[in-house]
Enzyme design. Structure first.
Site, mmCIF file in Angstrom:
data_model
loop_
_atom_site.group_PDB
_atom_site.id
_atom_site.type_symbol
_atom_site.label_atom_id
_atom_site.label_comp_id
_atom_site.label_asym_id
_atom_site.label_seq_id
_atom_site.Cartn_x
_atom_site.Cartn_y
_atom_site.Cartn_z
ATOM 1 N N ASP A 146 -25.114 20.923 7.180
ATOM 2 C CA ASP A 146 -26.508 20.788 7.301
ATOM 3 C C ASP A 146 -27.013 21.681 8.100
ATOM 4 O O ASP A 146 -27.836 21.328 9.107
ATOM 5 C CB ASP A 146 -27.034 19.535 7.539
ATOM 6 C CG ASP A 146 -28.375 19.099 7.441
ATOM 7 O OD1 ASP A 146 -29.047 20.050 6.726
ATOM 8 O OD2 ASP A 146 -28.749 18.242 7.854
ATOM 9 N N ASN A 148 -29.983 23.327 8.146
ATOM 10 C CA ASN A 148 -31.266 23.466 8.417
ATOM 11 C C ASN A 148 -31.848 21.938 9.065
ATOM 12 O O ASN A 148 -33.020 22.079 9.289
ATOM 13 C CB ASN A 148 -32.161 23.752 7.332
ATOM 14 C CG ASN A 148 -32.073 23.042 6.186
ATOM 15 O OD1 ASN A 148 -31.244 21.922 6.103
ATOM 16 N ND2 ASN A 148 -32.560 23.264 5.013
ATOM 17 N N ASP A 150 -32.077 19.110 8.016
ATOM 18 C CA ASP A 150 -33.130 18.248 7.473
ATOM 19 C C ASP A 150 -32.643 16.990 7.053
ATOM 20 O O ASP A 150 -33.467 16.421 6.134
ATOM 21 C CB ASP A 150 -33.912 19.085 6.034
ATOM 22 C CG ASP A 150 -32.869 19.365 4.921
ATOM 23 O OD1 ASP A 150 -31.803 19.005 5.367
ATOM 24 O OD2 ASP A 150 -33.204 19.708 4.055
ATOM 25 N N ASP A 182 -25.812 12.977 -6.934
ATOM 26 C CA ASP A 182 -27.238 12.922 -6.852
ATOM 27 C C ASP A 182 -27.980 12.101 -7.490
ATOM 28 O O ASP A 182 -28.481 12.733 -8.437
ATOM 29 C CB ASP A 182 -27.743 14.455 -7.052
ATOM 30 C CG ASP A 182 -29.242 14.761 -6.866
ATOM 31 O OD1 ASP A 182 -29.990 13.911 -6.271
ATOM 32 O OD2 ASP A 182 -29.563 15.918 -7.379
ATOM 33 N N SER A 186 -32.602 14.651 -7.009
ATOM 34 C CA SER A 186 -33.465 15.578 -6.110
ATOM 35 C C SER A 186 -32.800 17.083 -5.745
ATOM 36 O O SER A 186 -33.842 17.902 -5.421
ATOM 37 C CB SER A 186 -33.831 14.982 -4.874
ATOM 38 O OG SER A 186 -32.461 14.734 -4.187
ATOM 39 N N HIS A 305 10.371 21.762 34.476
ATOM 40 C CA HIS A 305 10.887 22.709 35.271
ATOM 41 C C HIS A 305 9.680 23.521 35.633
ATOM 42 O O HIS A 305 8.680 23.768 35.133
ATOM 43 C CB HIS A 305 11.636 23.862 34.320
ATOM 44 C CG HIS A 305 12.177 25.054 34.965
ATOM 45 N ND1 HIS A 305 11.491 26.308 34.768
ATOM 46 C CD2 HIS A 305 13.027 25.325 36.054
ATOM 47 C CE1 HIS A 305 12.221 27.094 35.328
ATOM 48 N NE2 HIS A 305 13.081 26.727 36.046
ATOM 49 N N ASN A 306 9.566 24.010 36.963
ATOM 50 C CA ASN A 306 8.707 24.507 37.743
ATOM 51 C C ASN A 306 7.462 24.031 37.412
ATOM 52 O O ASN A 306 6.450 24.394 36.838
ATOM 53 C CB ASN A 306 8.652 26.047 37.176
ATOM 54 C CG ASN A 306 9.637 27.055 37.868
ATOM 55 O OD1 ASN A 306 10.510 26.517 38.553
ATOM 56 N ND2 ASN A 306 10.001 28.152 37.340
ATOM 57 N N GLU A 335 9.809 19.151 39.177
ATOM 58 C CA GLU A 335 10.257 20.182 40.398
ATOM 59 C C GLU A 335 9.272 20.538 41.112
ATOM 60 O O GLU A 335 8.234 20.904 40.844
ATOM 61 C CB GLU A 335 10.828 21.325 39.434
ATOM 62 C CG GLU A 335 11.748 22.090 40.310
ATOM 63 C CD GLU A 335 12.134 23.387 39.706
ATOM 64 O OE1 GLU A 335 13.247 24.040 40.148
ATOM 65 O OE2 GLU A 335 12.012 23.671 38.724
ATOM 66 N N ASP A 337 9.297 23.493 44.247
ATOM 67 C CA ASP A 337 9.737 24.515 44.822
ATOM 68 C C ASP A 337 9.075 25.041 46.437
ATOM 69 O O ASP A 337 7.953 25.228 46.173
ATOM 70 C CB ASP A 337 9.658 26.158 44.104
ATOM 71 C CG ASP A 337 10.728 26.182 43.036
ATOM 72 O OD1 ASP A 337 11.452 25.151 42.702
ATOM 73 O OD2 ASP A 337 10.988 27.193 42.459
ATOM 74 N N HIS A 350 6.412 29.781 42.983
ATOM 75 C CA HIS A 350 7.673 30.531 42.556
ATOM 76 C C HIS A 350 8.118 31.687 43.423
ATOM 77 O O HIS A 350 7.536 32.600 43.428
ATOM 78 C CB HIS A 350 7.370 30.996 41.196
ATOM 79 C CG HIS A 350 8.695 31.004 40.377
ATOM 80 N ND1 HIS A 350 8.919 31.924 39.367
ATOM 81 C CD2 HIS A 350 10.087 30.229 40.557
ATOM 82 C CE1 HIS A 350 10.209 31.511 38.895
ATOM 83 N NE2 HIS A 350 10.622 30.721 39.635
ATOM 84 N N GLU A 384 13.439 21.995 45.313
ATOM 85 C CA GLU A 384 14.008 23.459 45.552
ATOM 86 C C GLU A 384 13.560 23.735 46.727
ATOM 87 O O GLU A 384 12.541 24.156 46.998
ATOM 88 C CB GLU A 384 13.683 24.228 44.294
ATOM 89 C CG GLU A 384 14.471 25.502 44.456
ATOM 90 C CD GLU A 384 15.720 25.467 43.875
ATOM 91 O OE1 GLU A 384 16.632 26.086 44.525
ATOM 92 O OE2 GLU A 384 16.155 24.781 42.859
ATOM 93 N N LYS A 435 19.845 18.366 48.471
ATOM 94 C CA LYS A 435 20.962 18.324 49.105
ATOM 95 C C LYS A 435 21.030 17.354 49.952
ATOM 96 O O LYS A 435 19.966 17.021 50.659
ATOM 97 C CB LYS A 435 20.884 19.725 49.893
ATOM 98 C CG LYS A 435 20.755 21.055 48.915
ATOM 99 C CD LYS A 435 22.044 21.093 47.987
ATOM 100 C CE LYS A 435 22.020 22.341 47.367
ATOM 101 N NZ LYS A 435 23.130 22.732 46.261
ATOM 102 N N ASN A 676 -4.291 28.870 -2.119
ATOM 103 C CA ASN A 676 -5.991 28.626 -2.084
ATOM 104 C C ASN A 676 -6.193 27.069 -1.874
ATOM 105 O O ASN A 676 -6.982 26.579 -2.748
ATOM 106 C CB ASN A 676 -6.522 29.247 -3.020
ATOM 107 C CG ASN A 676 -6.726 30.832 -2.805
ATOM 108 O OD1 ASN A 676 -6.514 31.358 -1.604
ATOM 109 N ND2 ASN A 676 -6.609 31.407 -3.871
#
Length: 757
Positions: A146, A148, A150, A182, A186, A305-306, A335, A337, A350, A384, A435, A676
């Site tokens: 729509d 416009n 209206d 319709d 209209s 990871h990271n 993880e 680091d 990192h 780490e 560790k 299509n």
């Protein structure tokens, strides 16, 4: 028609949003600009633009918002905390990998209205039933078409709408439907007439045919007829009854008159098929349903990871938000680091790269707050450690003081275990993987020399796998191990209990000497070699010990490896770069979508015994071998997303189904493409598979836009474990590349699973 209804629109906070507010959008300490925000009349779309005339505007839907955070709860707002009061600040957090929106209101009252209002609208969107979602979707299209404003749509606007909706329809047919809708003649449609037009447009013959097969009068399905459908087509006879058929009628039938007759109309039948219960994913498997009392080593564990990185591993931003997003996705192993900071405070980034730095203590505080939002099962903090002894002591202090009782610092019963504790026993606990000198419970009186670091193992493993053409690891990643020894502080060592990191010296040594609480990390290349050369031994090892696998050092773009190869040999913590979308994260999300999304999935029974003889290379040799035949009739697609946003572009969709599992099960089949039509393409093509280890297999549905001249474009996907598939007529609700829902895009399929004879 207003799908939100009058109640939510009359809410005082929502009224403030609809009236509009000038909010300050903050991107950094130096970028703070005023924007005018307001909620549009649909009650879903938030619109904002610069105060200056002529500038473009931006919109987003509250359905894209995952959470609203109050105060200085983002790194950006923390950086401007001295300038703006916490009660005027808030952050909108979006689903997937979309960046946050940090905002500052002019008053605390205005901020409060937006915070409460957005939360109410998000809750409303999340709790919509299928019919409400469809109504909302129709309303959204009406608003977009729509032009416009209206409140009406002429045929020219309808033609534009059809292009927007991804359908290239015959203009004569479209005009015929428009004229039928319709009623007032209209030349335009109001919203209710548009709904009628939409229903004619979306008339699904393939659903109508199934409905006709079970409806005696062709108008309704009586409860007994619906029960027949559930039993014969949906294979639900063991757990379904006439009582359940009546429950479906009560839940999904929009007609009160039909409900009184204990019957379901075609509309109700279609809503049921599109619902969670009609989904390809077994609803009960979405809930927590597995035995959580077995040793940790018996579970696959969602692992990152990271975790601190939002982007690539060389120049990307380190962010607390990355931890929050991973934990909210159910990640249970993150993880960290750690490196010496210049002011005595350890930092996370990192190492030897251009990634930004964040404070270790802030990471720990974030873990404290978000570790158990998505799941209350344990979180493993994979450390780490590159810090000197002094800052290791600071790390230990932060871990103890910030996490408090949440950090597991002692054996559960004071006894050295013969097997690892269970997720159930460790609920609500954070475990440190690092560790350690000695065994749990030992007293260490001095700082001792540690073994080789994980980074050195990574460098060595990757160097072994390089071919002559490959650059050296040092050229690709400037962090390859320079040190040969590190030292551990007693304070940090004492915090490690059940996840002691040790160097891997082979399966024979592990069988004879290793303790259950000792675990090793493997680079992807080393793990792949072990899986190929000694698959059964790897499975046996992983029945008792935890393994963590991490991406090779050459993946400087934060790409991922295929985790399935590691799950096939029972590796638990298969760590991936959560920030990188694609197939590998689709598989990870697919595996951990089951069991309540708690981040733990029980391994198949044939992988949990230390004497198991299972080999992924020879799945047929295991006890209980039961291959399955999987037949998937791809019937149709519904409202598939556009790839190219140009107004005239229409997709040519095809469906590919891929099976990931043991090597013998890796397979893919695809349909032809439909020219299509992304709106309601119909294929009616059957794809067949044989699955030899169904307990390990994942099935991935992917829709692509066919392109003769170049690579097909991704449109959507959904991945789930083979064991979670519901047979029968089902809808596959598609996800974006980011893993977020693309409502209401779906595939309609008929699935048959049988024993291979």
């Amino acid at each position: 028609m207003d799908p939100e209804g009058s109640r939510i629109q009359d809410d005082s906070d929502v009224k403030v949003m609809m009236a509009g507010s000038t909010l300050r959008k903050v991107k950094s300490k130096s970028w703070k600009k005023q924007r005018h925000f307001r909620l549009l009349e649909d009650g879903v779309t938030i619109w904002y633009k610069s105060r200056w005339a002529g500038r473009g505007h931006t919109t987003f839907s509250v359905t894209e918002v995952d959470a609203v955070r109050e105060g200085h709860q983002s790194e950006v707002l923390l950086s401007v905390a001295e300038e703006f009061a916490a009660d005027a600040c808030f952050t909108l957090v979006f689903h997937g990998r979309q960046g946050n929106l940090d905002l500052v209101a002019e008053t605390a009252e205005e901020a409060g209205a937006w915070i409460r209002g957005v939360r109410k609208l998000v809750y409303k969107a999340q709790t919509m039933d299928e019919k409400e979602r469809l109504d909302q979707w129709v309303w959204d299209w009406f608003q977009r078409a729509d032009k416009n404003r209206d409140g009406k749509m002429n045929f020219k606007e309808v033609r534009t709408l059809l292009k927007m909706m991804n359908v290239d329809m015959n203009e004569e047919h479209a005009l015929h439907l428009f004229t039928m809708a319709d009623k007032a003649e209209s030349g335009s449609l109001e919203i209710q007439q548009f709904v009628h037009f939409y229903k004619m447009l979306t008339q699904r013959d393939e659903v109508w045919k199934v409905f006709q097969d079970y409806s005696e009068d062709g108008e309704m399905l009586m409860a007994s007829e619906l029960q027949n459908f559930l039993s014969i087509e949906q294979h639900e006879e063991g757990r379904r009854s006439s009582q359940h058929a009546q429950q479906l009628i009560d839940r999904y039938e929009p007609s009160e008159a039909a409900k009184k007759q204990r019957a379901m109309t075609l509309d109700g039948f279609q809503v049921y098929l599109c619902s969670r219960e009609g989904s390809v994913f077994k609803p009960e498997h979405r809930e927590l349903h597995q035995d959580m009392s077995q040793p940790l080593s018996h579970y696959f564990i969602s692992s990152s990871h990271n975790t601190y990185l939002l982007e690539d591993q060389l120049r990307g931003q380190s962010s607390l938000e990355a931890y929050i997003q991973a934990l909210k996705r159910g990640c249970r192993c993150v993880e960290v680091d750690c490196w010496d900071g210049s002011d005595g405070e350890p930092v996370v980034y990192h190492g030897h790269t251009w990634t930004s730095k964040i404070l270790f203590r802030d990471v720990v505080s974030t873990l404290k707050e978000y570790a158990f939002k998505a799941s209350d099962f344990p979180v493993i903090l994979s450390l780490e450690n590159h810090c000197g002894v002094e800052q290791q002591a600071v790390m230990a202090q932060h871990l103890s003081h910030i996490l408090g009782d949440t950090l597991l610092t002692a054996l559960l019963d004071g006894q050295i275990p013969q097997q690892l504790p269970s997720p159930q026993e460790l609920r609500g606990k954070i475990l440190l993987k690092a560790k350690k000198i000695g065994d749990p419970g030992d007293c260490v009186d001095e700082t001792l020399t540690d073994e080789v670091s994980d980074d050195e193992e990574m460098a060595n493993d990757d160097a072994e796998s390089l071919s002559a053409e490959d650059p050296s690891p040092a050229e690709c990643l400037p962090e390859t191990g320079k040190k040969s020894k590190s030292h551990l502080s007693r304070a940090l060592s004492d915090l490690v209990v059940y996840c002691k990191s040790v160097h891997f010296h082979g399966f024979e040594r592990a069988r004879s000497h290793a303790k259950c609480y000792e675990m090793s990390s493997f680079s992807e290349s080393k793990a792949k070699r072990l899986a190929k050369d000694a698959g059964t031994e790897f499975v046996q090892y992983n029945a008792r010990h935890l393994s963590r696998i991490y991406p090779g050092g050459l993946r400087t773009d934060s790409s991922n490896y295929n985790p399935q190869d590691m799950w096939n040999v029972g590796c638990q913590m298969v760590a991936l770069n959560f920030q990188t979308a694609g197939l590998e994260m689709d598989l990870n999300d697919g595996l951990f979508r089951q069991n309540g999304g708690c981040g733990f999935v029980l391994k198949p029974d044939f992988m949990r015994g230390g004497a198991t003889r299972f080999s992924p290379e020879r799945p047929g040799e295991r006890p209980g071998y039961g291959p399955r035949r999987l037949s998937i009739q791809v019937i149709s697609g519904q409202q598939l997303p556009k790839v190219n946003q140009k107004e005239g572009s229409i997709v040519d969709p095809l469906v590919r189904v891929e099976v990931y599992g043991v090597p013998q099960d890796q397979n893919r089949e695809e349909t032809s493409h439909i020219n299509n039509n992304g709106f309601n393409p119909v294929w009616n093509e059957t794809l067949n598979f044989v699955v030899h280890a169904p307990e390990l297999a994942l099935v991935r549905f992917e829709v692509e836009d066919h392109d003769k001249a170049s690579r097909n474009d991704f449109m959507g996907q959904f991945t789930l474990p083979f064991t979670c598939i519901q047979a029968g007529y089902r809808h596959v609700h598609l996800l974006s590349r980011d893993g977020t829902a693309i409502t209401p895009s779906s595939l309609f399929v008929n699935i048959s699973i049988s024993e291979l004879t």
